[in-house]
Design a protein around this motif. Structure first.
Motif, PDB file in Angstrom:
ATOM      1  N   ASP A  88    -146.529  40.824  -5.847  1.00  0.00           N
ATOM      2  CA  ASP A  88    -147.115  40.103  -4.586  1.00  0.00           C
ATOM      3  C   ASP A  88    -146.029  39.472  -3.902  1.00  0.00           C
ATOM      4  N   LEU A  89    -144.820  39.592  -4.266  1.00  0.00           N
ATOM      5  CA  LEU A  89    -143.754  38.912  -3.445  1.00  0.00           C
ATOM      6  C   LEU A  89    -142.740  39.812  -3.736  1.00  0.00           C
ATOM      7  N   THR A 111    -148.739  41.832   1.104  1.00  0.00           N
ATOM      8  CA  THR A 111    -147.385  41.403   0.244  1.00  0.00           C
ATOM      9  C   THR A 111    -146.316  40.465   0.956  1.00  0.00           C
ATOM     10  N   ALA A 112    -146.151  39.445   0.212  1.00  0.00           N
ATOM     11  CA  ALA A 112    -145.247  38.374   1.038  1.00  0.00           C
ATOM     12  C   ALA A 112    -143.778  39.116   0.855  1.00  0.00           C
ATOM     13  N   ALA A 113    -142.787  38.580   1.538  1.00  0.00           N
ATOM     14  CA  ALA A 113    -141.556  39.202   1.629  1.00  0.00           C
ATOM     15  C   ALA A 113    -140.386  37.683   1.888  1.00  0.00           C
ATOM     16  N   LEU A 114    -139.458  37.834   0.826  1.00  0.00           N
ATOM     17  CA  LEU A 114    -138.375  36.640   0.883  1.00  0.00           C
ATOM     18  C   LEU A 114    -137.174  37.357   0.715  1.00  0.00           C
ATOM     19  N   LEU A 115    -136.338  36.973   1.755  1.00  0.00           N
ATOM     20  CA  LEU A 115    -134.941  37.678   1.923  1.00  0.00           C
ATOM     21  C   LEU A 115    -133.887  36.644   2.110  1.00  0.00           C
ATOM     22  N   GLY A 206    -147.963  41.136   6.348  1.00  0.00           N
ATOM     23  CA  GLY A 206    -148.028  40.179   5.382  1.00  0.00           C
ATOM     24  C   GLY A 206    -146.943  38.913   5.811  1.00  0.00           C
ATOM     25  N   PRO A 207    -146.884  37.973   5.085  1.00  0.00           N
ATOM     26  CA  PRO A 207    -145.714  36.714   5.295  1.00  0.00           C
ATOM     27  C   PRO A 207    -144.388  37.215   5.094  1.00  0.00           C
ATOM     28  N   LEU A 208    -143.319  36.631   5.669  1.00  0.00           N
ATOM     29  CA  LEU A 208    -142.250  36.883   5.512  1.00  0.00           C
ATOM     30  C   LEU A 208    -141.346  35.716   5.771  1.00  0.00           C
ATOM     31  N   PHE A 257    -142.941  28.037   1.261  1.00  0.00           N
ATOM     32  CA  PHE A 257    -143.290  29.188   1.403  1.00  0.00           C
ATOM     33  C   PHE A 257    -144.348  29.708   0.415  1.00  0.00           C
ATOM     34  N   LEU A 258    -144.024  29.595  -0.939  1.00  0.00           N
ATOM     35  CA  LEU A 258    -144.885  30.122  -2.041  1.00  0.00           C
ATOM     36  C   LEU A 258    -146.490  29.461  -1.856  1.00  0.00           C
ATOM     37  N   ARG A 259    -146.230  27.926  -1.757  1.00  0.00           N
ATOM     38  CA  ARG A 259    -147.494  27.068  -1.613  1.00  0.00           C
ATOM     39  C   ARG A 259    -148.421  27.607  -0.310  1.00  0.00           C
ATOM     40  N   GLU A 260    -147.583  27.829   0.875  1.00  0.00           N
ATOM     41  CA  GLU A 260    -148.486  28.000   2.086  1.00  0.00           C
ATOM     42  C   GLU A 260    -148.824  29.424   1.924  1.00  0.00           C
ATOM     43  N   LYS A 261    -148.418  30.267   1.191  1.00  0.00           N
ATOM     44  CA  LYS A 261    -148.895  31.834   1.126  1.00  0.00           C
ATOM     45  C   LYS A 261    -149.877  32.000  -0.335  1.00  0.00           C
TER      46      LYS A 261
END
Length: 264
Positions: A88-89, A111-115, A206-208, A257-261
Motif C-alpha cells: 500500500d505504501l 499505491t502511495a510512495a514515500l521517499l 497515486g500519492p507521493l 501524509f498517512l492520514r490524508e491518504k
C-alpha cells in the motif's frame, strides 16, 4: 527470499499480517552492511505506530557482478515485488528511493510512495561526489570511503560538535579495508550515476511525498521529480538524513501524509 540464489535480508515491524492491515515496503540506501532497518528507524516508528505492517529490505542484497546498470538492478526487484504481497505504501531512502521510483509503473495505480532523499535523476555535481566515494571503496579504501560518505550526508556547512565526532571521523579513515563493504559501496553509488526515472514518477497516479534537506550535499530538490498531485517537501537546514536531523518535523509530515491518504 532469494533471487538467483541471493538472499534478501528483511526486518518486519508493526502488526503481523492481517486482513485490513496496510503494508509498507521500505527499500534501503547504500550501506556497507545490512543494518536491520536502523537507517529508517524514525520513519518506521511513525508507520508502525499508525498501524502499518512495515517490511524493510536490504536493497543491495540483490546486486552481484551480473548487474551492469540501475535498469538491470530494478528488473531484479521487479521480479520480486509480488513475493512481498500487496504493498500500500512503497518507501525508499537514497538508492532505495531511486529503485522505488523506478518500480512505480509496476505497482497498483493507487499505491502511495514515500521517499527520503531519493533521487529521481542525477546531475554532474552529484555524480562526481558519488564516484569519488565509490572509487575509494573500489580501490581498497573502504574506511576512507565511509569517512567521506559520512561527511557528505551531513548538512552543508556542518562542523563536528564535539571532539568525539572528530575522533570518530579519524577512526573511520584509519579503519582497515573491508572488501564486502567496499564492493557494496562502490556498486551502489555507481548505480546511481546517470539515473533518470522522471517519467515513471510523473506518470504515477497515486500519492507521493518526497522529503529532502535544504542543505544536502548529495540529493537536493533539483534531483527530484513530481506530478502536480505529488508533493516535494524541503526540510530547512537538513542534509541527507532529515528523518534523524529533524525527526519531529519529518514524523509530523509522514503522519499527516498517512492520514490524508487513508493509510491509518
Amino acid at each position: 527470499m532469494t533471487h538467483a540464489g541471493l538472499a534478501v535480508p528483511t526486518a518486519v515491524f508493526g502488526p503481523e499480517a492481517a486482513v485490513g492491515t496496510a503494508h509498507a515496503l521500505v527499500l534501503a540506501p547504500v550501506t556497507p552492511c545490512w543494518d536491520g532497518g536502523a537507517f529508517f528507524a524514525p520513519v518506521t516508528r511513525v508507520l508502525a505506530d499508525a498501524g502499518l505492517r512495515v517490511t524493510v529490505a536490504d536493497t543491495l542484497s540483490l546486486w552481484d557482478e551480473e548487474v551492469d546498470s540501475l535498469d538491470s538492478f530494478v528488473a531484479r526487484w521487479r521480479g520480486l515485488l509480488t513475493r512481498y504481497g500487496p504493498v500500500d505504501l512503497l518507501c525508499g531512502n537514497a538508492l532505495g528511493g531511486a529503485v522505488a521510483q523506478a518500480l512505480l509503473p509496476d505497482v497498483a495505480p493507487g499505491t502511495a510512495a514515500l521517499l527520503v532523499s531519493g533521487p529521481a535523476r542525477t546531475d554532474a555535481v552529484l555524480e562526481a561526489r558519488l564516484r569519488e566515494i565509490a572509487d575509494l571503496a573500489a580501490g581498497g579504501r573502504s574506511g576512507d570511503a565511509l569517512a567521506l560518505l559520512n561527511r557528505r550526508v551531513q548538512p552543508h556547512g556542518h562542523r563536528p560538535d564535539t571532539e568525539d565526532d572528530t575522533e570518530d571521523d579519524a577512526d573511520d579513515a584509519l579503519a582497515p579495508h573491508d572488501p564486502t563493504a567496499g564492493r557494496r559501496l562502490a556498486a551502489g553509488l555507481r548505480m546511481l550515476c546517470g539515473v533518470d526515472v522522471t517519467d515513471a514518477v510523473r506518470a504515477h497516479p497515486g500519492p507521493l511525498l518526497q522529503i529532502v534537506g535544504s542543505h544536502s550535499q548529495l540529493v537536493t530538490k533539483a534531483h527530484t521529480a513530481a506530478a502536480p498531485h505529488h508533493r516535494v517537501h524541503v526540510i530547512e537546514g537538513a542534509g541527507m538524513r532529515p528523518h534523524f536531523e529533524r525527526t519531529a518535523e519529518v514524523s509530523a509530515l509522514v503522519g499527516a501524509f498517512l492520514r490524508e491518504k487513508g493509510l491509518t
